[in-house]
Enzyme design. Structure first.
Site, PDB file in Angstrom:
ATOM      1  N   ASP A  52      49.197  45.264  33.328  1.00 25.87           N
ATOM      2  CA  ASP A  52      49.233  46.718  33.348  1.00 25.87           C
ATOM      3  C   ASP A  52      47.884  47.363  33.600  1.00 25.87           C
ATOM      4  O   ASP A  52      46.831  46.748  33.434  1.00 25.87           O
ATOM      5  CB  ASP A  52      49.749  47.231  32.007  1.00 25.87           C
ATOM      6  CG  ASP A  52      48.721  47.008  30.889  1.00 25.87           C
ATOM      7  OD1 ASP A  52      48.299  45.851  30.706  1.00 25.87           O
ATOM      8  OD2 ASP A  52      48.322  47.990  30.245  1.00 25.87           O
TER       9      ASP A  52
ATOM     10  N   ASP B 229      41.551  35.437  30.185  1.00 21.52           N
ATOM     11  CA  ASP B 229      40.315  36.071  30.636  1.00 21.52           C
ATOM     12  C   ASP B 229      39.179  35.473  29.797  1.00 21.52           C
ATOM     13  O   ASP B 229      38.726  34.362  30.078  1.00 21.52           O
ATOM     14  CB  ASP B 229      40.515  37.581  30.427  1.00 21.52           C
ATOM     15  CG  ASP B 229      39.422  38.438  31.009  1.00 21.52           C
ATOM     16  OD1 ASP B 229      38.684  37.958  31.877  1.00 21.52           O
ATOM     17  OD2 ASP B 229      39.300  39.610  30.605  1.00 21.52           O
TER      18      ASP B 229
HETATM   19  P1  IMP Z   1      41.374  37.481  26.791  1.00 19.15           P
HETATM   20  O1  IMP Z   1      41.494  37.511  25.291  1.00 19.15           O
HETATM   21  O2  IMP Z   1      40.056  38.023  27.245  1.00 19.15           O
HETATM   22  O3  IMP Z   1      41.672  36.134  27.393  1.00 19.15           O
HETATM   23  O4  IMP Z   1      42.381  38.564  27.304  1.00 19.15           O
HETATM   24  C1  IMP Z   1      43.623  38.290  27.718  1.00 19.15           C
HETATM   25  C2  IMP Z   1      44.422  39.571  27.812  1.00 19.15           C
HETATM   26  O5  IMP Z   1      43.682  40.631  28.431  1.00 19.15           O
HETATM   27  C3  IMP Z   1      45.604  39.339  28.707  1.00 19.15           C
HETATM   28  O6  IMP Z   1      46.716  38.960  27.957  1.00 19.15           O
HETATM   29  C4  IMP Z   1      45.795  40.682  29.368  1.00 19.15           C
HETATM   30  O7  IMP Z   1      46.674  41.456  28.599  1.00 19.15           O
HETATM   31  C5  IMP Z   1      44.445  41.334  29.365  1.00 19.15           C
HETATM   32  N1  IMP Z   1      43.778  41.248  30.687  1.00 19.15           N
HETATM   33  C6  IMP Z   1      42.725  40.463  31.010  1.00 19.15           C
HETATM   34  N2  IMP Z   1      42.369  40.618  32.294  1.00 19.15           N
HETATM   35  C7  IMP Z   1      43.231  41.527  32.802  1.00 19.15           C
HETATM   36  C8  IMP Z   1      43.376  42.111  34.123  1.00 19.15           C
HETATM   37  O8  IMP Z   1      42.658  41.814  35.095  1.00 19.15           O
HETATM   38  N3  IMP Z   1      44.398  43.000  34.261  1.00 19.15           N
HETATM   39  C9  IMP Z   1      45.226  43.357  33.234  1.00 19.15           C
HETATM   40  N4  IMP Z   1      45.130  42.827  31.997  1.00 19.15           N
HETATM   41  C10 IMP Z   1      44.125  41.924  31.782  1.00 19.15           C
END
Ligand code: IMP
Ligand code: MG
Length: 189
Positions: A166, A110
């Site tokens: 989740d 994300d």
């Molecule tokens: P980042 O550090 O923003 O890249 O976040 C990644 C983590 O956020 C992932 O491993 C997921 O656990 C969680 N995440 C991000 N987007 C979603 C979503 O749309 N649904 C569920 N979990 C998400």
């Protein structure tokens, strides 16, 4: 406790089970080709908990010998749906990855902060190579620069669930990726 049925808040099915399985098989075949000469030095590192269904399906399509291990990382503050940019390793893996070919297996990238922190840490352990394999890529929201070597699907900026992802720890078991209607979803608590 009265947990909602997912049909109460599913706004659309983004990726059907058959499409997921087909793409996971393709990624497994691609990894098998790329690591054909790895001679037992390949290790898949699954990021708990969301990466589990993906890892389990993916490894069955990888035909070269490999190990698996697990790491848990927490990036969200309690209840938040935004990454804090401050990932913390809450459970480290057991395997020494020095001189091994490591692939991080993640459910979704994300903002990229979670993977960026994990990559930074793992680089210090001197793997022979280090790559990222993510089922989903929400690239519109990227803040940290992360190389995604293997990507299942690029998805729009929507909150999704199912197949490991989740909603407040539930619904990971669903065999598809669905989009949440956040106006209809009511967390229990
Ligand atoms: P980042 O550090 O923003 O890249 O976040 C990644 C983590 O956020 C992932 O491993 C997921 O656990 C969680 N995440 C991000 N987007 C979603 C979503 O749309 N649904 C569920 N979990 C998400
Ligand atoms: Mg995750």
């Amino acid at each position: 406790m009265k947990l909602q049925n997912y049909t109460d808040f599913l706004s659309e099915t983004l990726i059907e089970p058959a499409a997921l399985q087909k793409r996971v098989a393709e990624l497994g075949a691609e990894i098998s080709r790329d690591y054909a000469d790895s001679d037992g030095t390949l290790i898949l590192i699954c990021i708990l908990r969301g990466g589990v269904p993906f890892l389990v399906d993916l490894m069955r399509h990888i035909t070269v010998p490999h190990m698996v291990d697990f790491m848990a990382v927490s990036s969200y503050g309690a209840g938040a749906r935004e990454s804090s940019g401050n990932a913390r390793i809450t459970m480290d893996m057991q395997t020494n990855i020095k001189d091994k070919h490591a692939i991080l297996v993640e459910d979704i990238i994300d903002s990229g902060h979670t993977i960026a922190s994990v990559l930074e840490l793992l680089e210090t352990r001197q793997p022979k190579s280090l790559r990222v394999c993510s089922l989903l890529d929400k690239s519109e929201r990227r803040e940290a620069v992360v190389p995604v070597h293997y990507c299942g699907f690029s998805i729009p900026n929507k909150f999704v669930f199912g197949y490991g992802l989740d909603l407040d720890e539930y619904y990971r078991n669903l065999p598809f990726i669905g989009v949440v209607d956040l106006e209809k979803y009511k967390p229990v608590k």
